[in-house]
Design an enzyme around this catalytic site. Structure first.
Site, PDB file in Angstrom:
ATOM      1  N   ASP A  55       0.664  -1.108   0.116  1.00 16.07           N
ATOM      2  CA  ASP A  55       0.096  -0.006   0.233  1.00 16.07           C
ATOM      3  C   ASP A  55       0.931   1.270   0.110  1.00 16.07           C
ATOM      4  OD1 ASP A  55      -2.574   0.647  -0.278  1.00 16.07           O
ATOM      5  OD2 ASP A  55      -2.729   1.344   1.762  1.00 16.07           O
ATOM      6  N   GLU A  97      -0.103  10.503   5.102  1.00 19.31           N
ATOM      7  CA  GLU A  97      -0.286   9.012   5.324  1.00 19.31           C
ATOM      8  C   GLU A  97       1.140   8.470   4.752  1.00 19.31           C
ATOM      9  OE1 GLU A  97      -4.032   8.294   3.278  1.00 19.31           O
ATOM     10  OE2 GLU A  97      -3.215   6.687   2.133  1.00 19.31           O
ATOM     11  N   GLU A 149     -11.102   6.304  -2.308  1.00 17.78           N
ATOM     12  CA  GLU A 149     -11.113   6.455  -0.842  1.00 17.78           C
ATOM     13  C   GLU A 149     -12.115   6.003  -0.402  1.00 17.78           C
ATOM     14  OE1 GLU A 149      -8.175   7.588  -0.476  1.00 17.78           O
ATOM     15  OE2 GLU A 149      -8.063   9.805  -0.599  1.00 17.78           O
ATOM     16  N   GLU A 229      -9.504  -3.102  -6.163  1.00 21.66           N
ATOM     17  CA  GLU A 229      -9.312  -3.101  -4.781  1.00 21.66           C
ATOM     18  C   GLU A 229      -9.306  -4.600  -4.400  1.00 21.66           C
ATOM     19  OE1 GLU A 229      -8.718  -0.658  -2.700  1.00 21.66           O
ATOM     20  OE2 GLU A 229      -8.593   0.848  -3.863  1.00 21.66           O
TER      21      GLU A 229
HETATM   22  C1  NSP Z   1      -5.193   0.206  -2.475  1.00 21.12           C
HETATM   23  C2  NSP Z   1      -5.750   1.406  -1.798  1.00 21.12           C
HETATM   24  N1  NSP Z   1      -7.062   1.934  -2.073  1.00 21.12           N
HETATM   25  C3  NSP Z   1      -7.121   3.103  -1.298  1.00 21.12           C
HETATM   26  C4  NSP Z   1      -6.438   3.695  -0.483  1.00 21.12           C
HETATM   27  C5  NSP Z   1      -6.874   4.901   0.231  1.00 21.12           C
HETATM   28  N2  NSP Z   1      -6.107   6.028  -0.221  1.00 21.12           N
HETATM   29  C6  NSP Z   1      -5.220   3.303  -0.160  1.00 21.12           C
HETATM   30  N3  NSP Z   1      -4.325   3.628   0.364  1.00 21.12           N
HETATM   31  N4  NSP Z   1      -4.758   2.164  -1.032  1.00 21.12           N
END
Ligand code: NSP
Length: 248
Positions: A55, A97, A149, A229
């Site tokens: 991520d 983040e 998001e 996702e």
């Molecule tokens: C795969 C993924 N999707 C969404 C998000 C949210 N910014 C993330 N951090 N990573």
């Protein structure tokens, strides 16, 4: 949003219609076994660490995508919409983040410089790059932005609901996307996407065909986000045979 109206919050934009229409895949993305394992406290920590490293790579690629949406919002020249302010606040949170990922990685002993992107991460990042192309309509880009998001917001908020057994050491991660402030931010993104979609859907002649194309492209993009996702969560779980193929 979970594809159902929430008590006291009547809602009925196009994004809501999509979430209801594509409920199975929507639930697949927002109630994935990886998330459910965090919520019930059975999560495999090696899966969490894998997710963390992958991520981090995704979020770094997400920053230029959000910046590209900001540029498009600026170019539209509609200052009174407030879109730029919302998107800019999103860029600010992404800065935090990234710092959080670095801190969390050192806490878990994950060396981010050694993490190579797995196939689903590569494909998702490539999809973000496609969305940055100048020919992609602002409406399509905002729908993707909202969906990306919102999947995280709904997923991690689920791990914080009453009755959840999320391990204390993972609560901070869940708070990052599951907190109310992030929920409001996602509602603002949804409002931007819905307003754009509504404008496109009520497009006047002779642009009617173009507008219809934009709406259907946005819906397809929404579905692709959900698929990416799900692939991303599958990869995090180490689920064999995740469908990591690039989408057409
Ligand atoms: C795969 C993924 N999707 C969404 C998000 C949210 N910014 C993330 N951090 N990573």
């Amino acid at each position: 949003m979970d594809g159902k109206s929430k008590p006291g919050v009547p809602y009925g934009g196009m994004t809501d219609t999509w979430a209801k229409k594509h409920r199975l895949i929507y639930i697949g993305a927002t109630r994935h076994p990886f998330i459910l394992s965090i919520r019930d406290g059975t999560v495999d920590l090696s899966a969490f660490k894998r997710w963390l490293g992958q991520d981090y790579i995704f979020v770094r690629a997400f920053v230029p995508f959000v910046a590209s949406v900001l540029i498009r919002a600026y170019k539209k020249g509609d200052e009174s919409s407030g879109d730029m302010e919302v998107i800019l606040s999103g860029l600010g949170s992404l800065n935090d983040e990234i710092a959080w990922f670095k801190q969390e990685a050192s806490k878990w002993g994950v060396d981010l410089s050694q993490v190579a992107p797995e196939k689903p991460t590569q494909h998702y990042c490539r999809f973000l790059e496609e969305l940055m192309r100048p020919e992609v309509d602002y409406t399509v880009a905002t729908a993707a932005f909202w969906a990306i998001e919102t999947v995280y917001q709904e997923s991690f908020a689920h791990c914080l609901e009453e009755g959840s057994k999320t391990p204390p050491e993972l609560q901070e991660a869940c708070q990052r996307w599951g907190n109310d402030g992030f929920g409001h931010y996602c509602s603002s993104l949804r409002n931007i996407a819905d307003r754009q979609l509504e404008k496109a859907a009520s497009g006047s002649e002779p642009l009617v065909k173009v507008s219809e194309d934009v709406v259907s492209k946005a819906e397809v993009t929404f579905l692709r986000v959900l698929e990416y996702e799900v692939d991303f969560w599958n990869m995090s779980c180490g689920t064999a045979g995740h469908s990591a193929a690039p989408k057409p």
